[in-house]
Design an enzyme around this catalytic site. Structure first.
Site, PDB file in Angstrom:
ATOM      1  N   ALA A   1       0.820  -1.211   0.000  1.00 19.29           N
ATOM      2  CA  ALA A   1       0.000   0.000   0.000  1.00 19.29           C
ATOM      3  C   ALA A   1       0.857   1.265   0.000  1.00 19.29           C
ATOM      4  O   ALA A   1       0.566   2.223  -0.720  1.00 19.29           O
ATOM      5  CB  ALA A   1      -0.940  -0.005   1.206  1.00 19.29           C
TER       6      ALA A   1
ATOM      7  N   SER B   1       0.397  -5.751   2.997  1.00 18.05           N
ATOM      8  CA  SER B   1      -0.830  -4.964   2.813  1.00 18.05           C
ATOM      9  C   SER B   1      -1.904  -5.793   2.129  1.00 18.05           C
ATOM     10  O   SER B   1      -3.089  -5.719   2.468  1.00 18.05           O
ATOM     11  CB  SER B   1      -0.545  -3.715   1.973  1.00 18.05           C
ATOM     12  OG  SER B   1       0.434  -2.904   2.567  1.00 18.05           O
TER      13      SER B   1
ATOM     14  N   ALA C   1      -3.802  -7.812   4.537  1.00 14.57           N
ATOM     15  CA  ALA C   1      -4.498  -7.134   5.635  1.00 14.57           C
ATOM     16  C   ALA C   1      -5.993  -7.440   5.604  1.00 14.57           C
ATOM     17  O   ALA C   1      -6.645  -7.269   4.580  1.00 14.57           O
ATOM     18  CB  ALA C   1      -4.264  -5.626   5.548  1.00 14.57           C
ATOM     19  N   GLN C   2      -6.523  -7.877   6.739  1.00 15.78           N
ATOM     20  CA  GLN C   2      -7.926  -8.256   6.813  1.00 15.78           C
ATOM     21  C   GLN C   2      -8.792  -7.174   7.441  1.00 15.78           C
ATOM     22  O   GLN C   2      -9.869  -6.860   6.955  1.00 15.78           O
ATOM     23  CB  GLN C   2      -8.079  -9.538   7.646  1.00 15.78           C
ATOM     24  CG  GLN C   2      -7.422 -10.756   7.049  1.00 15.78           C
ATOM     25  CD  GLN C   2      -7.567 -11.954   7.970  1.00 15.78           C
ATOM     26  OE1 GLN C   2      -8.463 -12.028   8.796  1.00 15.78           O
ATOM     27  NE2 GLN C   2      -6.663 -12.893   7.838  1.00 15.78           N
ATOM     28  N   GLY C   3      -8.317  -6.602   8.551  1.00 16.13           N
ATOM     29  CA  GLY C   3      -9.181  -5.770   9.384  1.00 16.13           C
ATOM     30  C   GLY C   3      -9.768  -4.570   8.676  1.00 16.13           C
ATOM     31  O   GLY C   3     -10.977  -4.471   8.484  1.00 16.13           O
ATOM     32  N   GLY C   4      -8.938  -3.619   8.279  1.00 18.67           N
ATOM     33  CA  GLY C   4      -9.464  -2.453   7.589  1.00 18.67           C
ATOM     34  C   GLY C   4      -8.600  -1.225   7.775  1.00 18.67           C
ATOM     35  O   GLY C   4      -7.409  -1.309   8.068  1.00 18.67           O
TER      36      GLY C   4
ATOM     37  N   GLU D   1     -12.685  -2.328  16.573  1.00 18.54           N
ATOM     38  CA  GLU D   1     -11.538  -3.191  16.829  1.00 18.54           C
ATOM     39  C   GLU D   1     -10.947  -2.839  18.182  1.00 18.54           C
ATOM     40  O   GLU D   1     -11.253  -1.792  18.760  1.00 18.54           O
ATOM     41  CB  GLU D   1     -10.493  -3.082  15.713  1.00 18.54           C
ATOM     42  CG  GLU D   1     -10.961  -3.705  14.408  1.00 18.54           C
ATOM     43  CD  GLU D   1      -9.870  -3.802  13.362  1.00 18.54           C
ATOM     44  OE1 GLU D   1      -8.741  -3.335  13.621  1.00 18.54           O
ATOM     45  OE2 GLU D   1     -10.130  -4.346  12.279  1.00 18.54           O
TER      46      GLU D   1
ATOM     47  N   ASP E   1      13.878  -5.409   4.376  1.00 21.42           N
ATOM     48  CA  ASP E   1      14.858  -4.921   3.400  1.00 21.42           C
ATOM     49  C   ASP E   1      15.136  -3.422   3.526  1.00 21.42           C
ATOM     50  O   ASP E   1      16.290  -2.992   3.521  1.00 21.42           O
ATOM     51  CB  ASP E   1      14.380  -5.232   1.976  1.00 21.42           C
ATOM     52  CG  ASP E   1      14.099  -6.711   1.762  1.00 21.42           C
ATOM     53  OD1 ASP E   1      14.772  -7.542   2.407  1.00 21.42           O
ATOM     54  OD2 ASP E   1      13.213  -7.025   0.960  1.00 21.42           O
TER      55      ASP E   1
ATOM     56  N   HIS F   1       0.576 -10.287  16.954  1.00 29.60           N
ATOM     57  CA  HIS F   1      -0.874 -10.407  16.837  1.00 29.60           C
ATOM     58  C   HIS F   1      -1.330 -11.589  17.676  1.00 29.60           C
ATOM     59  O   HIS F   1      -0.742 -12.664  17.626  1.00 29.60           O
ATOM     60  CB  HIS F   1      -1.285 -10.608  15.380  1.00 29.60           C
ATOM     61  CG  HIS F   1      -2.725 -10.304  15.136  1.00 29.60           C
ATOM     62  ND1 HIS F   1      -3.740 -11.147  15.539  1.00 29.60           N
ATOM     63  CD2 HIS F   1      -3.340  -9.241  14.568  1.00 29.60           C
ATOM     64  CE1 HIS F   1      -4.907 -10.624  15.225  1.00 29.60           C
ATOM     65  NE2 HIS F   1      -4.687  -9.462  14.626  1.00 29.60           N
TER      66      HIS F   1
ATOM     67  N   ARG G   1      -3.436  -5.062  21.649  1.00 31.50           N
ATOM     68  CA  ARG G   1      -2.889  -6.305  21.112  1.00 31.50           C
ATOM     69  C   ARG G   1      -1.770  -6.891  21.971  1.00 31.50           C
ATOM     70  O   ARG G   1      -1.697  -8.106  22.167  1.00 31.50           O
ATOM     71  CB  ARG G   1      -2.362  -6.074  19.696  1.00 31.50           C
ATOM     72  CG  ARG G   1      -3.452  -5.982  18.661  1.00 31.50           C
ATOM     73  CD  ARG G   1      -2.877  -5.732  17.283  1.00 31.50           C
ATOM     74  NE  ARG G   1      -3.933  -5.761  16.280  1.00 31.50           N
ATOM     75  CZ  ARG G   1      -3.748  -5.455  15.002  1.00 31.50           C
ATOM     76  NH1 ARG G   1      -2.547  -5.099  14.586  1.00 31.50           N
ATOM     77  NH2 ARG G   1      -4.752  -5.509  14.149  1.00 31.50           N
TER      78      ARG G   1
ATOM     79  N   HIS H   1       3.678  -9.672  13.961  1.00 31.91           N
ATOM     80  CA  HIS H   1       2.730  -9.108  12.999  1.00 31.91           C
ATOM     81  C   HIS H   1       3.161  -7.763  12.426  1.00 31.91           C
ATOM     82  O   HIS H   1       3.071  -7.536  11.229  1.00 31.91           O
ATOM     83  CB  HIS H   1       1.367  -8.961  13.675  1.00 31.91           C
ATOM     84  CG  HIS H   1       0.290  -8.420  12.791  1.00 31.91           C
ATOM     85  ND1 HIS H   1      -0.068  -9.026  11.601  1.00 31.91           N
ATOM     86  CD2 HIS H   1      -0.514  -7.325  12.915  1.00 31.91           C
ATOM     87  CE1 HIS H   1      -1.052  -8.336  11.032  1.00 31.91           C
ATOM     88  NE2 HIS H   1      -1.327  -7.294  11.795  1.00 31.91           N
TER      89      HIS H   1
ATOM     90  N   ARG I   1       1.180  -0.132  17.944  1.00 27.36           N
ATOM     91  CA  ARG I   1       0.263   0.420  16.943  1.00 27.36           C
ATOM     92  C   ARG I   1      -1.194   0.127  17.277  1.00 27.36           C
ATOM     93  O   ARG I   1      -1.557  -0.992  17.616  1.00 27.36           O
ATOM     94  CB  ARG I   1       0.600  -0.167  15.568  1.00 27.36           C
ATOM     95  CG  ARG I   1      -0.350   0.230  14.455  1.00 27.36           C
ATOM     96  CD  ARG I   1       0.041  -0.413  13.152  1.00 27.36           C
ATOM     97  NE  ARG I   1      -0.099  -1.857  13.168  1.00 27.36           N
ATOM     98  CZ  ARG I   1      -1.211  -2.514  12.814  1.00 27.36           C
ATOM     99  NH1 ARG I   1      -2.288  -1.835  12.448  1.00 27.36           N
ATOM    100  NH2 ARG I   1      -1.235  -3.836  12.830  1.00 27.36           N
TER     101      ARG I   1
END
Length: 550
Positions: A14, A42, A45-48, A112, A206, A227, A273, A334, A369
């Site tokens: 992203a 990215s 990524a599931q959540g949103g 969340e 990298d 996670h 988390r 994660h 985060r």
């Protein structure tokens, strides 16, 4: 001749894709991706994406939640900028065609962990894929963007003034240089340094590694988010079970059906988390069981089918019917909160070098985060590259005084292949055991000694002796030019980066003698007021920032 671009964007998640699209269209942009588009964290990524757009929500509340998750180390100005720019970025994605879920005419929002309001936009449980698919199509349609893939970035090219002037790359079995007036590192995180991770195989740190080797200032590399809920099934990858399922009402239970998370935090499954990950870790130590269970059956069946079709399918592929049984889960690495220090406009400490997304440390995440702020950061800070003016930034760009154009032919030895394969297997296990969810000085110091030995062994390889001393303009062809050699070269580059970031994470974790956010020390379990500071790293030096005021 060396290929020349106005801007090189390294990475095609992203952050990299959105950055490439936001750069001024008169610039010749090279989009460098080590795989074919799209393969990135990215995309997984599931959540949103979090954005305060609901009437009952506000930017102030989003700021408050982000600061609370960050455990004292967020930069307030950066956080305010992130959340205030969020609605415009969401609007930009909608106009591009990203198909977010709707609740009638309005964008649907979910809750969340550690969010005080429903503010997470989603596209079923494959939000990342929806965003990346749209951005990829836009990048491929832009005439000013040249996709260079598969191409693996090896190192940065600094000119005689210390300004970033390009990169060296592995393209197939040829190692060559690409020149640019500006370089953007957007390579994501480094989850593959841990044996248990939700990250794809491309996440080998990298950008942070090549930035560090070039002398860029780094920050807070000890802060890794684990996670809480990754699929734990023999033979299966550590597939992430989105935090959104707990926001929708799923329960964490042990083998007896007991909701143990409330023993560790009053918010239970919806605690931050790091708290939930440690709760699971400690409960497993207490019970001796291999995993806990995530029970989605409290969620209405229709809602479950609507919100989480991908999770339903992946679990079914591994023999788990989530409508009749819970999912076995354990924590996994994660997200990396630390990275290359970058300002609001993504400028690093090296002129001409920029960093965006998980590769960067902008101050928005602090020590931990907040869920669904990661894709948001990619968009908000990627959008700032629209202000880049490379013509005035590098008066010495595109000089040919170092473009020697030499072509060497080299081969790859069996020693190279055997050592690379050994390190790729053994290193992540060591880092998981010593710098995973709970850390202690004895394990950290032992791991640092071992990683130092491995780094010396790696540096002495014939392949390393060839590639580590490559000069700008030189070209190396590895013969025979086949897929096997190409794979070995990329693996060499990734293992070198994993060795460097493991060293950086271990040293940083040993340096911070307290527990905070994603960093937990069993020998220093309390948060220390005097450690409300950043860990700063420049080359081989570690030091504290000034005390951060509340």
């Amino acid at each position: 001749m060396t290929e020349k671009f106005d801007v090189l964007v390294i990475g095609a998640g992203a952050a990299g894709l959105y950055t490439a699209l936001c750069l001024p269209e008169h610039l010749h942009v090279g989009s460098i991706n080590k795989n074919t588009l799209p393969v990135s964290a990215s995309d997984w990524a599931q959540g949103g994406i979090a954005a305060a757009i609901a009437p009952e929500d506000s930017a102030a509340l989003h700021v408050q939640d982000t600061l609370a998750a960050g455990a004292g180390l967020c930069d307030l100005a950066a956080v305010k900028f992130l959340v205030e720019e969020a609605p415009d970025c969401i609007d930009s994605l909608v106009k591009m065609g990203v198909a977010f879920d709707r609740a009638g005419p309005d964008l649907a929002l979910t809750l969340e962990a550690a969010h005080s309001r429903r503010r997470v936009l989603h596209s079923a449980d494959t939000t990342g894929k929806a965003v990346i698919g749209t951005l990829t199509a836009k990048v491929l349609s832009r005439q000013n963007i040249q996709v260079v893939s598969p191409a693996f970035a090896l190192s940065l090219w600094l000119d005689k003034t210390g300004r970033c002037a390009g990169i060296s790359t592995i393209c197939g079995t040829r190692v060559k240089w690409l020149q640019a007036k500006a370089v953007v590192l957007a390579t994501g995180g480094g989850g593959q340094v841990f044996a248990q991770t939700t990250n794809p195989s491309v996440s080998t740190g990298d950008g942070v590694a090549i930035g560090w080797r070039a002398g860029a200032l780094l920050r807070d590399l000890e802060f890794v988010q684990f996670h809480p809920t990754a699929l734990s099934k023999v033979g299966a990858p550590r597939f992430l079970i989105s935090e959104a399922v707990r926001g929708e009402g799923a329960h964490l239970v042990d083998s007896k059906g007991y909701r143990f998370a409330f023993d560790y935090h009053p918010n239970g499954e919806l605690a931050p988390r790091d708290v939930v990950s440690r709760a699971i870790f400690r409960h497993l130590q207490k019970t001796g069981e291999p995993h806990v269970w995530l029970d989605l059956r409290p969620i209405a069946v229709d809602r479950l089918r609507y919100r989480f079709p991908n999770i339903i399918q992946v679990c079914a592929d591994w023999g788990i019917d989530i409508f009749s049984e819970p999912i076995p889960v354990t924590p996994a690495a994660h997200y990396w909160m630390g990275g290359i220090v970058a300002d609001k406009f993504n400028q690093t400490s090296i002129p001409g070098l920029y960093a965006v997304g998980e590769t960067a440390s902008t101050g928005v995440h602090g020590a931990n985060r907040l869920a669904s702020n990661s894709l948001l950061e990619c968009l908000v800070f990627g959008a700032q590259m629209a202000h880049l003016e490379v013509e005035s930034e590098n008066s010495q760009a595109f000089t040919d005084d170092e473009d020697v154009g030499e072509i060497w032919e080299r081969s790859i030895s069996q020693q190279d292949i055997d050592t690379i394969e050994k390190l790729r297997v053994e290193l992540p296990s060591l880092v998981w055991q010593s710098a995973g969810i709970c850390r202690g000085m004895r394990d950290l110091e032992s791991a640092i000694v071992q990683v130092d030995l491995w780094r010396q062994e790696f540096a002495s390889l014939p392949l390393s002796q060839t590639l580590n001393f490559l000069r700008p303009g030189q070209i190396i062809d590895f013969s025979p030019a086949d897929a096997e050699n190409s794979s070995v070269l990329r693996n060499w580059g990734e293992v070198g980066n994993l060795l460097d970031i493991s060293y950086l994470i271990l040293k940083s974790a040993a340096f911070r003698t307290e527990s905070r956010g994603g960093h937990y020390r069993v020998d220093y379990p309390l948060t220390d007021r005097d450690w409300c500071r950043h860990t700063l790293i420049h080359q081989s030096n570690w030091y504290k920032s000034g005390l951060i005021e509340d």
